[in-house]
Design a protein around this motif. Structure first.
Motif, PDB file in Angstrom:
ATOM      1  N   GLY A 212      12.334  -7.207  -3.365  1.00 13.37           N
ATOM      2  CA  GLY A 212      11.527  -8.178  -4.355  1.00 13.37           C
ATOM      3  C   GLY A 212      10.126  -8.434  -4.157  1.00 13.37           C
ATOM      4  O   GLY A 212       9.704  -9.033  -4.858  1.00 13.37           O
ATOM      5  N   LEU A 213       9.627  -7.843  -3.287  1.00  9.87           N
ATOM      6  CA  LEU A 213       8.209  -7.912  -2.951  1.00  9.87           C
ATOM      7  C   LEU A 213       7.279  -6.737  -3.397  1.00  9.87           C
ATOM      8  O   LEU A 213       5.978  -6.849  -3.883  1.00  9.87           O
ATOM      9  N   VAL A 214       7.926  -5.566  -3.417  1.00  7.11           N
ATOM     10  CA  VAL A 214       6.857  -4.446  -3.637  1.00  7.11           C
ATOM     11  C   VAL A 214       7.502  -3.537  -4.904  1.00  7.11           C
ATOM     12  O   VAL A 214       8.796  -3.851  -5.273  1.00  7.11           O
ATOM     13  N   SER A 215       6.413  -2.854  -5.390  1.00  9.59           N
ATOM     14  CA  SER A 215       6.892  -2.059  -6.561  1.00  9.59           C
ATOM     15  C   SER A 215       7.410  -0.583  -6.249  1.00  9.59           C
ATOM     16  O   SER A 215       7.794   0.265  -6.840  1.00  9.59           O
ATOM     17  N   ALA A 216       6.969  -0.221  -4.993  1.00  2.29           N
ATOM     18  CA  ALA A 216       7.511   1.264  -4.445  1.00  2.29           C
ATOM     19  C   ALA A 216       9.006   1.275  -4.123  1.00  2.29           C
ATOM     20  O   ALA A 216       9.785   0.114  -3.955  1.00  2.29           O
ATOM     21  N   PRO A 217       9.459   2.338  -4.349  1.00  5.99           N
ATOM     22  CA  PRO A 217      11.077   2.542  -4.128  1.00  5.99           C
ATOM     23  C   PRO A 217      11.287   2.206  -2.539  1.00  5.99           C
ATOM     24  O   PRO A 217      10.233   2.463  -1.724  1.00  5.99           O
ATOM     25  N   VAL A 218      12.348   1.550  -2.165  1.00  8.60           N
ATOM     26  CA  VAL A 218      12.757   1.368  -0.849  1.00  8.60           C
ATOM     27  C   VAL A 218      13.986   1.991  -0.696  1.00  8.60           C
ATOM     28  O   VAL A 218      15.195   2.097  -1.286  1.00  8.60           O
ATOM     29  N   ILE A 219      14.013   2.841   0.664  1.00  7.36           N
ATOM     30  CA  ILE A 219      15.166   3.276   0.904  1.00  7.36           C
ATOM     31  C   ILE A 219      15.769   2.632   2.204  1.00  7.36           C
ATOM     32  O   ILE A 219      14.965   2.255   3.103  1.00  7.36           O
ATOM     33  N   ALA A 220      17.056   2.001   2.119  1.00 10.07           N
ATOM     34  CA  ALA A 220      17.601   0.987   3.102  1.00 10.07           C
ATOM     35  C   ALA A 220      18.197   2.020   3.844  1.00 10.07           C
ATOM     36  O   ALA A 220      19.173   2.791   3.577  1.00 10.07           O
ATOM     37  N   VAL A 221      18.279   1.638   5.282  1.00 14.55           N
ATOM     38  CA  VAL A 221      19.249   2.464   6.306  1.00 14.55           C
ATOM     39  C   VAL A 221      19.819   1.131   6.963  1.00 14.55           C
ATOM     40  O   VAL A 221      19.406   0.320   7.888  1.00 14.55           O
ATOM     41  N   PRO A 222      21.229   0.992   6.808  1.00 12.89           N
ATOM     42  CA  PRO A 222      21.905   0.179   7.547  1.00 12.89           C
ATOM     43  C   PRO A 222      21.974   0.833   9.041  1.00 12.89           C
ATOM     44  O   PRO A 222      22.344   2.053   9.236  1.00 12.89           O
ATOM     45  N   THR A 223      22.250  -0.150   9.995  1.00 10.73           N
ATOM     46  CA  THR A 223      22.403   0.175  11.274  1.00 10.73           C
ATOM     47  C   THR A 223      23.637  -0.339  11.981  1.00 10.73           C
ATOM     48  O   THR A 223      23.870  -1.347  11.396  1.00 10.73           O
TER      49      THR A 223
ATOM     50  N   GLU B 155       0.812  -1.161   0.007  1.00 11.49           N
ATOM     51  CA  GLU B 155      -0.186   0.121   0.017  1.00 11.49           C
ATOM     52  C   GLU B 155       0.774   1.180  -0.049  1.00 11.49           C
ATOM     53  O   GLU B 155       0.424   2.331  -0.387  1.00 11.49           O
ATOM     54  N   ALA B 156       2.111   1.332   0.520  1.00  6.32           N
ATOM     55  CA  ALA B 156       3.026   2.151   0.657  1.00  6.32           C
ATOM     56  C   ALA B 156       3.478   2.995  -0.561  1.00  6.32           C
ATOM     57  O   ALA B 156       3.718   2.312  -1.694  1.00  6.32           O
ATOM     58  N   ARG B 157       3.442   4.286  -0.672  1.00  7.25           N
ATOM     59  CA  ARG B 157       4.114   4.906  -1.802  1.00  7.25           C
ATOM     60  C   ARG B 157       5.619   4.685  -1.740  1.00  7.25           C
ATOM     61  O   ARG B 157       6.187   4.824  -2.636  1.00  7.25           O
ATOM     62  N   VAL B 158       6.183   4.724  -0.648  1.00  2.00           N
ATOM     63  CA  VAL B 158       7.777   4.261  -0.172  1.00  2.00           C
ATOM     64  C   VAL B 158       7.739   3.559   0.814  1.00  2.00           C
ATOM     65  O   VAL B 158       7.143   3.786   1.774  1.00  2.00           O
ATOM     66  N   VAL B 159       9.131   2.726   0.943  1.00  2.00           N
ATOM     67  CA  VAL B 159       9.217   1.883   2.097  1.00  2.00           C
ATOM     68  C   VAL B 159      10.664   2.327   2.530  1.00  2.00           C
ATOM     69  O   VAL B 159      11.600   2.608   1.878  1.00  2.00           O
ATOM     70  N   VAL B 160      10.686   2.478   3.913  1.00  2.00           N
ATOM     71  CA  VAL B 160      11.788   2.919   4.499  1.00  2.00           C
ATOM     72  C   VAL B 160      12.364   1.272   5.190  1.00  2.00           C
ATOM     73  O   VAL B 160      11.475   0.792   6.018  1.00  2.00           O
TER      74      VAL B 160
END
Lengths: 250, 250, 250, 250, 250, 250, 250, 250
Positions: free
Chosen positions: H193-204, H173-178
């Motif tokens: 691999g599961l969604v078409s929205a852009p994904v912003i990845a944050v390493p911790t 549902e999300a427009r963008v995933v963090v």
């Protein structure tokens, strides 16, 4: 691999005839793929991601690239293959005579959609130096095939910052900016300070000595002092173009 | 450790009475130093380098710093001590009541020259963010004690590039620019593209995550796409100020 | 991208006729460049930096190098192209018959100035071993084209330190020293301890095993215990020569 | 774990009465140790290595250090414990009242040999700066306990190379030189170029910024352009002193 | 570059006729070298180091290697050239028909000493696997030319530790052990635990994946838990052989 | 190299005639090997490890590989040679006509056991992408020769996770899983979360940019958030297959 | 997220009444978890992995650890919590009076199984030095709670290899060996050469200087020349114990 | 710093009265800022970037944070300060009583907009483990203040992948995933691999051993095999939230 409650509710609906097998299968997210022996083509990709599986040409034979192209085009009206040699591009043309080879970008595209109008906002692809052109072009071609209008701003590196400032209008018009740079990788930070659109930074392996194959630029971009900047892998023009299109066409 | 021919010519001149012992000793480059037990103070330094030995305060006791200051001032009319704690600065004041403690820079200076007119051209010290201030100030105080006029340009990082462009006049007036930045370290490249003066780049350990203690900024500066940029060690404000003064007063 | 106050004052002056359009344009720092398709030649570079844009030959075709040379020479009376293959050098000769190819340095130069008297102080280029020659020569040729007198001191590495001490006179005469070394990179520290002139250190990728392509020398130089040393990128002879000339001719 | 032929010959000799059990056990290299629960003390060490097991104090409690000292001294007339806190040193004194604490080196020694004449050649321990003293002293004390005469040359770093050249006589007299340096780590290369004795190089973690905890000095030393240089771990004064003694007393 | 006191005493002696010019020149350590244009041959090397300058063949033309060999042999009765191609070896044979090419080691030697009796103790060269042979052989040939008797123990890596234990006699007889290993680099630690002689560890670039060109073995060796181990650069068989000979013949 | 008590007991038994020489030799662990000049073949390996010495073909000539194969097969009924070129495989076929060359895996096997029934549990070899096939196949062939039944699951990377979940039955049936992946190396973590069997993770050098030759995947696998995962070297398919067989057939 | 074919078959079976909802839910792998707000406890873990979710204590408050322990124990008869401070251990005892705190290992365990007979083969945990004890003990306690018999071999590092060889019997008896070592990390290679059981290697952060927090040992272990060795993360005793138990009890 | 043609056209328009001074100043992009001594507040930031300058609290005194907050709020109706200690948050409350301190995220916000309706699409913030909460929350709060609706999915790491699959609806549902993760950093790849929205990845920086402060996760994310993933700096929750909002509200 779904939660217990959800699975039982769905199954009870099937049992009770409230859901057809097909509807429930979709609810379970069952997905198809095709096994070629040397690869499994993920036909669910277009459904999940909005774009068919992309062929990464490096390390594959011309025959393998062509065979994969054929399989993808059997179910989709678009094709994108990256890192494609001239020989592999020729092999694709045999199975898809309408394939186009973008030489600088080393990319093959096929677009058989009835109408290919651009959707979403403008994608600006800015690159720092002439050596960054292949990566920038890979980003631009990818975004175009995914339905975006793309504006290219080449050779606008920070050592002659007036060349960049001169393009401020285009940059500010863009829905998303792809900023490609090697060496010290400062371009995304400067652009990120000038525009409100999100910036996708692409480090390139251009440079020598302590650039360490793009590591210097990569670290610089990750440490950008301007907010609104995110980074993809070194030389990954495709990834940047894909991400930009996902943003622009959202 | 001189070449055979030169040594023999010089010795023959002494033997023949054409040179005095003192003149020949000077010709051989013989040099003095003073042994304090915990350190050997290099009194030949001022002759060779134009500036007395600088005291590096980190890891030394307040007593050691004060003792070294005393020994240096016994033969020189200037003193520079860096990375000095408040306690060590107080200890220096006991042996040198005219010592000045520069708090931000953590530097102690003494200047007893009859007239301390500035020599050579202007040194501009530009820094990217407020956290870079201690390093920038260390550079500025060092250059000032070495006889340079210094102009400070704080908080002119590339994410708000108009703040930097607004200072172009000062930058272009300078004989040498010190550019201090952490994070992505882009400031020296941008300045290097705007001015003809040499730029001394100082990476700082300001940043987090993948800045790796200043490594990201260091690599960026070494890979600057603008010519006329050279780099000193991370956080080495003293080294940059010293280098700038050596250039400006040449 | 200028500050609000400055811009309004300038515009008011134009409005009031106190400034001509040309004068105000200069005040705004407006700058020209030329778009060749594959590159934008920065004609403002000579105005800003005192030297025309330098052509980096690596990764460019002979035709591209020659075309860029032609464009630069159309507006400038000097040309510098680095990392130039023999083939590309030949192509440049077609468009500029007076071009000179410096083989060891892999550099092409053209100098059409009416009188090319040297300006500023002496640049000494010291190199540690015979394998460092190409980098040292790139530095020397660059500094010469920029108008400096250059003195070359080859093979004066620290494992036979008398060879270096024997050249102390030349080193002490220099306005700036370029010190080129691979392996353990100790040369700049030793020179930096002997002379008061600023030292530009150039690590080279000469070495094997744990030299890691020049990284060992680079780190050593950044950590020099002698003040007055700054560092350029690995193998960046051009950068060192440019920096030295900017210092010597200041 | 001996070869088949050797084992059978030895066993046949025992079977035939040509060898006693004790002689054969020695021929098989059987070795004793003592299990303290928290450690196994290797009593075969002195036989194999010529020196009893050395106690590494870091991370051990005062009680553990004292207990280990007691066990070692029960079988050996010498004791060496490194990285010992003042508290642990006090605990050792309880079980060995003749223990000596070397404060700078943070080392405890006991020497109960009837006569402790020095054997083998001179060990010279040269260190670059005052901050390198603890590591250099650890090397010197270790070599002394192992029976060597040691000459200490402190603060002879390459930035004031006349201080080093002034000690050439001592350096050339030595059977082996230990060279201790942080920062750019150039001292071993310069000494290695001046003397024929082997040089044991010890990088220290002295430095800041891009010294990366001694990595810069370590790499420089491994890449020394002078032959006859080998390197031990960062800050490993004990290892260098041990190695030097093994060389000098051979 | 000698101390003031020493220089003045020496000069006064010359002035007073107590010392001849030649004696004083020697006292000043004046040293000769020969300038070939592309290299300065350090003829003082044999005096200072006990062995003439060694030719490093990598990156030099066959002609340069042969010319250097000629110059070295004009003043010395021994020659060592490492990393020599077959072609360069042939070129050396033209100027020195008695030159020997050691193929595995890629080393050329000439030995014209009247009697070449071995001096000092035995050097044992142990290597872990068959791929380590070239580096081990470079060490062995070097030590032999420097006058040592050498015993080679090949393929005694720790994965079959009985092969190593079987050679304990030879190892314990040696005055110094060279231990050559790639991959996990454990050989020097195991040997260092078995013998009292000093061990020179040589990491090799043998391995793949996370061996990172010998870095894994290098780090392992620097962290050896056995005392009496020192390390030279990756693949530096020459350095290890030279060091071993300096120890064995001391 | 056995403990004192054990050795003496054993020797006393021989002396007293309670043990034969052969029995005692076995008790001492005496082991045989064969010296080929360029290698020592460890014939004790099969006794100690349950599998004869494996030939690593990289960097060996075809002749050497064939000779080693011959020597191994003289004493064992199985042969495994990895990283074998087509030419070396042909050479092996001359000495062992029943040798099989596995082309994708670049492995040669010989299996002369009377009956080659599989022992122990199932080994599942899962690989993320088509480019990981050679490494996965090396693991599979190795495990098969060591007597395991192997199930191959190709192209089940996490970007299309339904392809993996679809194979859950096979994964859960396995006694041990080998998970092969390049790029971000996430496959072992996901599998490790799904199954109770131990997972051997193999990073591959597949990827570009910041994959740094497999380092990214290696670090990811070492940091797996799922327990029951252990890692072998980059591209070390053989090691994974060997480890898996050791587990499965235990 | 199951394949289309499988899902449809299953759903059709439910629709047709051939499968109950519960059976089909199990076939879909539906799994439960419990949401605590600050964490989701994975109750499916024990089903999938054979062991309940393990609590990682580092960075959690004593209250959080105790709360998690309570939730896990509500559904499982075993509990394992690692990296637990003394305070957190006390808090767990409040909710589970039968909890045991293993001090050296910093681990809390609860075992409420009716009979806790050990299953599968022996796990041997060998550690190189006394400082490796906490990591080794974490491995041992983990394997014991998972039902294995564990044999501990402490202080058997390779610098005194007879201590290790003396334990060969125990090592060869083991179904799997855990080898724990810091510094040069050679222990797993030596063990891997002696036994046929799989070896789980655990690098520890024990060491100093160039051990770089365990990196040296990690790389050495990944490059082990002995087959049958796999590696877990630095200091990850839990991971090694878990892996060993998964192997031994398989 | 604008192009010559553009500048002259604009100035001619002013000269001719076709443009007012204010209009032309805007055309030149002139921008204001405020100099506080220790910082220059960039008031042009909100115009250029759509959001006022964000205060980075780390390394600033409570007074400095409060003073900066005051200055920003004088011109803007929103405030965001990150990495704020409890003390600094209290100081801000003095100058802005309506400030809210988000404790987990360590963020202070002020929102004085008349109506704060959310704009654009949904932002989903997924985090792998409980220790990733502070970074995830910093992202969520940032995106909320920038006008986005945010959905938080905590503790959905890949070791229990059913917890993630259970949230597929929200993710799609999300427009963008963090996607926030430490350790092996696999979460963004699986989501990508599961969604078409852009994904912003944050390493911790969550992890230990070979996670190297988040480097392992960072590299994994940069090498994601799923397209549509871009990465921000380690622990940079703010950067991810800002980027997500720029995408969602575009």
């Amino acid at each position: 691999m779904v939660s217990e409650g959800y699975a039982k509710k769905l199954l009870a609906d099937v049992q009770a005839g409230r859901l057809s097998v097909d509807e429930a299968a979709a609810g379970l997210g069952s997905l198809g793929y095709e096994d070629l022996g040397f690869a499994k083509v993920d036909h669910g990709r277009e459904a999940r991601k909005g774009f068919p599986e992309v062929i990464f040409g490096e390390g594959k034979t011309a025959e393998q690239v062509a065979r994969l192209a054929e399989v993808v085009l059997a179910r989709s009206d678009r094709l994108l293959a990256t890192r494609v040699s001239r020989a592999a591009a020729a092999a694709v043309t045999v199975v898809a005579p309408d394939a186009v080879y973008h030489e600088t970008a080393r990319v093959v595209t096929v677009d058989r959609r009835a109408e290919t109008r651009t959707a979403g906002g403008l994608v600006a692809v800015a690159s720092a130096g002439t050596s960054d052109a292949p990566v920038a072009e890979e980003a631009a071609v990818t975004a175009e095939l995914m339905g975006c209008e793309v504006s290219r701003l080449a050779d606008v590196g920070v050592a002659g910052i007036h060349r960049l400032l001169d393009k401020l209008d285009t940059l500010r018009e863009a829905r998303v900016v792809v900023a490609v740079a090697g060496m010290e990788g400062a371009l995304p930070s400067v652009i990120g300070g000038l525009v409100s659109a999100p910036v996708i930074a692409v480090p390139t392996s251009v440079g020598y000595g302590a650039s360490f194959g793009g590591l210097a630029a990569l670290l610089a971009m990750l440490n950008s002092c301007a907010p609104g900047v995110a980074v993809v892998n070194i030389d990954n023009g495709f990834g940047a173009g894909y991400m930009a299109a996902a943003i622009a066409s959202g």
